[in-house]
Design a protein around this motif. Structure first.
Motif, PDB file in Angstrom:
ATOM      1  N   UNK A  47       0.790  -1.176   0.018  1.00 35.69           N
ATOM      2  CA  UNK A  47      -0.067  -0.149  -0.002  1.00 35.69           C
ATOM      3  C   UNK A  47       0.815   1.345  -0.146  1.00 35.69           C
ATOM      4  N   UNK A  48       2.170   1.361   0.479  1.00 37.50           N
ATOM      5  CA  UNK A  48       2.801   2.376   0.615  1.00 37.50           C
ATOM      6  C   UNK A  48       3.778   2.437  -0.535  1.00 37.50           C
ATOM      7  N   UNK A  49       3.616   3.464  -1.638  1.00 38.30           N
ATOM      8  CA  UNK A  49       4.413   3.368  -2.693  1.00 38.30           C
ATOM      9  C   UNK A  49       5.675   4.337  -2.674  1.00 38.30           C
ATOM     10  N   UNK A  50       5.685   5.184  -1.718  1.00 39.32           N
ATOM     11  CA  UNK A  50       6.815   6.167  -1.420  1.00 39.32           C
ATOM     12  C   UNK A  50       6.975   6.146   0.193  1.00 39.32           C
ATOM     13  N   UNK A  51       8.513   6.551   0.368  1.00 37.94           N
ATOM     14  CA  UNK A  51       9.118   6.723   1.835  1.00 37.94           C
ATOM     15  C   UNK A  51       9.723   7.955   1.852  1.00 37.94           C
ATOM     16  N   UNK A  52       9.195   8.828   2.385  1.00 41.46           N
ATOM     17  CA  UNK A  52       9.356  10.316   2.292  1.00 41.46           C
ATOM     18  C   UNK A  52      10.825  10.803   3.035  1.00 41.46           C
ATOM     19  N   UNK A  53      11.964  11.320   2.551  1.00 38.01           N
ATOM     20  CA  UNK A  53      12.549  12.211   3.156  1.00 38.01           C
ATOM     21  C   UNK A  53      12.258  13.630   3.046  1.00 38.01           C
ATOM     22  N   UNK A  54      12.715  14.716   3.865  1.00 38.07           N
ATOM     23  CA  UNK A  54      12.516  15.942   3.425  1.00 38.07           C
ATOM     24  C   UNK A  54      12.852  16.620   2.097  1.00 38.07           C
ATOM     25  N   UNK A  55      13.958  15.962   1.452  1.00 42.45           N
ATOM     26  CA  UNK A  55      14.579  16.422   0.134  1.00 42.45           C
ATOM     27  C   UNK A  55      13.671  15.917  -0.728  1.00 42.45           C
ATOM     28  N   UNK A  56      13.090  14.664  -0.662  1.00 44.53           N
ATOM     29  CA  UNK A  56      11.953  14.147  -1.718  1.00 44.53           C
ATOM     30  C   UNK A  56      10.678  15.085  -1.599  1.00 44.53           C
ATOM     31  N   UNK A  57      10.331  15.290  -0.328  1.00 46.00           N
ATOM     32  CA  UNK A  57       9.129  16.075  -0.316  1.00 46.00           C
ATOM     33  C   UNK A  57       9.030  17.438  -0.807  1.00 46.00           C
ATOM     34  N   UNK A  58      10.344  18.263  -0.381  1.00 46.70           N
ATOM     35  CA  UNK A  58      10.753  19.709  -0.821  1.00 46.70           C
ATOM     36  C   UNK A  58      10.457  19.574  -2.466  1.00 46.70           C
ATOM     37  N   UNK A  59      11.362  18.669  -2.969  1.00 42.77           N
ATOM     38  CA  UNK A  59      11.146  18.651  -4.591  1.00 42.77           C
ATOM     39  C   UNK A  59       9.822  18.560  -5.081  1.00 42.77           C
ATOM     40  N   UNK A  60       9.181  17.522  -4.656  1.00 41.13           N
ATOM     41  CA  UNK A  60       7.877  17.074  -5.078  1.00 41.13           C
ATOM     42  C   UNK A  60       6.896  18.529  -4.733  1.00 41.13           C
ATOM     43  N   UNK A  61       6.788  18.925  -3.455  1.00 37.71           N
ATOM     44  CA  UNK A  61       6.104  20.241  -3.414  1.00 37.71           C
ATOM     45  C   UNK A  61       6.430  21.410  -4.209  1.00 37.71           C
ATOM     46  N   UNK A  62       7.741  21.483  -4.413  1.00 43.06           N
ATOM     47  CA  UNK A  62       8.021  22.440  -5.532  1.00 43.06           C
ATOM     48  C   UNK A  62       7.600  22.319  -6.731  1.00 43.06           C
ATOM     49  N   UNK A  63       7.874  21.312  -7.497  1.00 44.77           N
ATOM     50  CA  UNK A  63       7.170  20.864  -8.548  1.00 44.77           C
ATOM     51  C   UNK A  63       5.593  21.291  -8.699  1.00 44.77           C
ATOM     52  N   UNK A  64       4.829  21.034  -7.799  1.00 47.81           N
ATOM     53  CA  UNK A  64       3.485  21.407  -7.587  1.00 47.81           C
ATOM     54  C   UNK A  64       3.207  22.907  -7.297  1.00 47.81           C
TER      55      UNK A  64
END
Length: 309
Positions: free
Chosen positions: A118-135
């Motif tokens: 069920x878990x497709x992603x496991x998040x670091x702050x780096x990954x979250x920051x990049x994803x949020x920024x692109x959005x």
């Protein structure tokens, strides 16, 4: 306010005048729970959320001052679509609050049982920051939480520049080796050792004539049971407080799921706690079991027996 995962609970925290909540449920949960939130004044909407859905809901419900998505982001395949949808759905100064389990805690706490389909992603702050920024979302604060073995609450709004806290946490992650392959190889080796140690302890207890049960039937527990090969030859059954689970079997290893009351009636000497992240709460709930000589085996991060003996 729009909320995912637990909209009725979230709504109770808001003044009645602000309780206009559009909740996106998974289709299976929607059938079970949609009637209950409605009684609490919560509108429940079952749709897959993304850019298109966000635009439609904004038109139907108006822009959101607050969007809450707790422990849902790891489950969605269209990560960009969900985050862009959050930006589309909020008013200009609206806030997006998202909670996710934190990769640092997963690695340091050896929380391998939280890795499942069920878990497709496991998040670091780096990954979250990049994803949020692109959005088109800018993170303005990050809170550390103890829930689920260690989580983050990300607070963001429309924008292009993250707050300084993001840089600080990314630097800490780099120092902890989150960008080094060796860190994940060491994690894999530690996971394999945990399996060996846990199986050895269970076999030793059985050899001494101890009867062993388990507590809980969570998704993470099934990862642990199946990976470690723990079946009814080692653990007789598990108990759970959820009436929907009682009378079923755990997937794969086929442990019968019984009512919690059986633990005190049957009094196995050892009980393996599968939802280890709430072990202290479970032990407190089962004080009578402990007082009558029962002990608990907590499997993660290192297998250990706890109790009064």
């Amino acid at each position: 306010m729009w909320s995912w995962r637990s909209p009725a609970t979230t709504a109770r925290c808001c003044p009645p005048s602000k309780r206009r909540v559009c909740a996106r449920w998974a289709s299976n949960l929607h059938r079970i729970w949609s009637r209950w939130p409605k009684k609490k004044g919560v509108e429940s909407v079952a749709r897959f959320f993304g850019r298109k859905c966000a635009t439609e809901l904004r038109t139907e419900c108006g822009p959101a001052a607050l969007i809450c998505a707790n422990n849902v982001l790891a489950h969605v395949p269209d990560l960009g679509g969900v985050l862009e949808g959050c930006r589309i759905a909020t008013e200009p100064e609206g806030v997006v609050s998202i909670e996710v389990p934190y990769l640092v805690h997963l690695l340091e706490g050896l929380e391998y049982d939280t890795i499942y389909h069920e878990h497709l992603c496991y998040f670091s702050v780096r990954a979250l920051a990049d994803a949020f920024g692109r959005a088109g979302l800018a993170i303005f604060d990050i809170e550390r939480l103890s829930v689920h073995g260690g989580s983050l609450r990300i607070l963001a709004r429309a924008g292009s520049r993250h707050a300084e806290v993001v840089d600080r946490m990314r630097q800490t992650e780099r120092k902890k080796g989150l960008e080094d392959l060796a860190t994940y190889r060491a994690f894999a080796a530690a996971v394999a050792k945990n399996r060996t140690d846990l199986r050895r302890i269970l076999r030793e207890l059985k050899h001494k004539g101890k009867r062993i049960a388990a507590y809980g039937a969570p998704a993470k527990g099934n990862t642990l049971l199946n990976y470690c090969g723990i079946g009814t030859d080692l653990v007789e059954y598990t108990v759970d407080r959820n009436p929907f689970k009682v009378g079923t079997f755990t997937p794969g290893m086929r442990l019968p799921v019984r009512e919690v009351a059986l633990l005190l009636e049957d009094r196995p000497e050892i009980t393996l706690i599968l939802p280890w992240n709430i072990a202290s709460e479970i032990i407190e709930q089962q004080k009578d079991y402990v007082e009558k000589g029962g002990q608990f085996l907590v499997p993660i991060p290192q297998p250990r027996v706890v109790g009064d003996r």
